[in-house]
Design an enzyme around this catalytic site. Sequence first.
Site, PDB file in Angstrom:
ATOM      1  N   TYR A 166      26.023  53.457  57.519  1.00 24.18           N
ATOM      2  CA  TYR A 166      25.028  53.660  56.453  1.00 24.18           C
ATOM      3  C   TYR A 166      24.986  55.064  55.877  1.00 24.18           C
ATOM      4  CZ  TYR A 166      22.011  55.277  60.356  1.00 24.18           C
ATOM      5  OH  TYR A 166      21.499  55.920  61.456  1.00 24.18           O
ATOM      6  N   ARG A 182      14.034  58.697  65.528  1.00 27.64           N
ATOM      7  CA  ARG A 182      14.661  58.536  64.214  1.00 27.64           C
ATOM      8  C   ARG A 182      14.533  59.828  63.388  1.00 27.64           C
ATOM      9  NH1 ARG A 182      13.092  54.121  59.594  1.00 27.64           N
ATOM     10  NH2 ARG A 182      11.370  55.582  59.373  1.00 27.64           N
ATOM     11  N   HIS A 234      19.983  44.622  61.535  1.00 25.39           N
ATOM     12  CA  HIS A 234      19.078  45.018  62.616  1.00 25.39           C
ATOM     13  C   HIS A 234      17.838  44.139  62.516  1.00 25.39           C
ATOM     14  CE1 HIS A 234      20.585  49.442  62.216  1.00 25.39           C
ATOM     15  NE2 HIS A 234      20.957  49.034  63.409  1.00 25.39           N
ATOM     16  N   HIS A 287      20.546  46.542  56.014  1.00 23.00           N
ATOM     17  CA  HIS A 287      20.167  47.374  57.167  1.00 23.00           C
ATOM     18  C   HIS A 287      19.144  46.694  58.069  1.00 23.00           C
ATOM     19  CE1 HIS A 287      17.772  50.396  59.340  1.00 23.00           C
ATOM     20  NE2 HIS A 287      18.925  51.023  59.476  1.00 23.00           N
ATOM     21  N   HIS A 335      20.083  43.390  68.114  1.00 23.39           N
ATOM     22  CA  HIS A 335      18.888  43.550  68.958  1.00 23.39           C
ATOM     23  C   HIS A 335      18.195  42.204  69.178  1.00 23.39           C
ATOM     24  CE1 HIS A 335      19.565  47.782  68.788  1.00 23.39           C
ATOM     25  NE2 HIS A 335      19.332  47.837  67.487  1.00 23.39           N
ATOM     26  N   ASP A 386      25.713  50.895  69.832  1.00 23.08           N
ATOM     27  CA  ASP A 386      24.655  51.335  68.922  1.00 23.08           C
ATOM     28  C   ASP A 386      24.577  52.859  68.765  1.00 23.08           C
ATOM     29  OD1 ASP A 386      22.487  51.346  67.242  1.00 23.08           O
ATOM     30  OD2 ASP A 386      21.085  50.432  68.620  1.00 23.08           O
TER      31      ASP A 386
HETATM   32 ZN   LIG Z   1      21.754  50.197  65.110  1.00 21.16          ZN
END
Ligand SMILES: [Zn+2]
Length: 461
Positions: free
Chosen positions: A130, A91, A241, A216, A278, A329
Amino acid sequence: MAENPARSIFAQSALLDHSRTLGGWASGVRFVLRNGRISAIESGVAAQAGDERHACVIPGLGNLHSHAFQRGMAGLAEQRGDTDDSFWTWREVMYRFLDRMTPGDLHALAAMAYLEMLESGFTRVGEFHYLHHDPEGRAYGDPAEMSAAIARAAGEVGLGLTLLPVFYAHSGFGAQPPSEGQRRFLHDLDGFARLLDGARRAVSGLDDAVVGLAPHSLRAVSPEQLSVLETMVPGAPVHIHIAEQVREVEDCLAWSGQRPVEWLLDHAEVNPRWCLVHATHMTEEETRRLARSGAVAGPCPITEANLGDGLFPARAFLAEGGRWGVGSDSNVLIDGTEELRLFEYGQRLQHRGRNIVASGETRSTGETLWRQAVEGGAQALGVKGGLSIGLPFDAVSLDLDHPSLAARDSDRLLDGLVFAAGRSAVDCVWRFGAQVVSGGRHLARDAVVRRYRDSLGRLIG
Ligand SMILES: [Zn+2]
């Protein structure tokens, strides 16, 4: 819109919508198209003069979860770092990659990702979007400028779009302040309402676009914000998510005493318009409750493998009648057939068995995977999927000369596609009646790749 004359597509065989009288595999199928939609279907007939002729036509897949810009960092996070690499170190690489991205870059990267989706059999995407603000974290003059870049990319390459503007306000459970790396994502609820208005304007020129929304994650929204967000797009898709990471589950337990999926099912009205992306780490009880809610689970098998997330509990979820689709994704590799293959292979490796997903009227695992992902994907994206009268002609034709499809009857054809040939057997793709892929290649590929390379040179160089 001016009425276009009808045109017709003839397929020697086609996989029609099972929920209709005319369902399953049919041979000698004529689709009559009018203004992008199927106005009539005949089966058991011969081709007529003027028909476009194809060997085998199946419905296009919905891709229920994408972050288009991440296509540009595919392969950039595969070098070992100084500490143990994880989702969280990935990330950080992602936050640095998006630091300088302009609306023009986003358009270029998204067009590349969307073109590859079409080439691999996806005909619609759910863009979990986002990246909203400028590099300093300020709103653009048009707060939906980045959403408009996404819409332009989808329109340019002809991919169906369900735009899911993301609400993001916090860095961790309990409304923790956001980090510097998150500055381009953030809104309060009033600002987010303006973004939604702008997003609706941005997609207004596209065929059958849908605007939903996406809190989110439970890390990034407070319970109060979540309850307002649920009411902001009545009837439209809501995606989140959830439970992708073990640390996320531990943090949620420390904050609330509950696991993420358990918390969400107790505190939100989770119903068929929801998609839980997920949902990797669930107990048996959470798995059962999610399946019975009618919401769609959104595993993203390639990305989950790439990030080391874990395996979705598919066997237990399907045993309870759960609905699911797949998402690309992070777009590290865009391939609808490979998402389905990996979804099944994960279960085989975990349970040391074979043909885990096959069910219903067919024994074919490939066909079960394709059908269920078409249905679940469409539900998650706020549309109807499949090939039936009144729906857009969103379809894929297969190259029956491909060695992996040789001498297969229709019962085994999609097994050959999913487990052997992969996307190399995708021949043509139509979206809203327009043919955008021929011979496995998107008609605008050269121009889109050129612009993508220029943009990436600026972003990484
Ligand atoms: Zn994602």
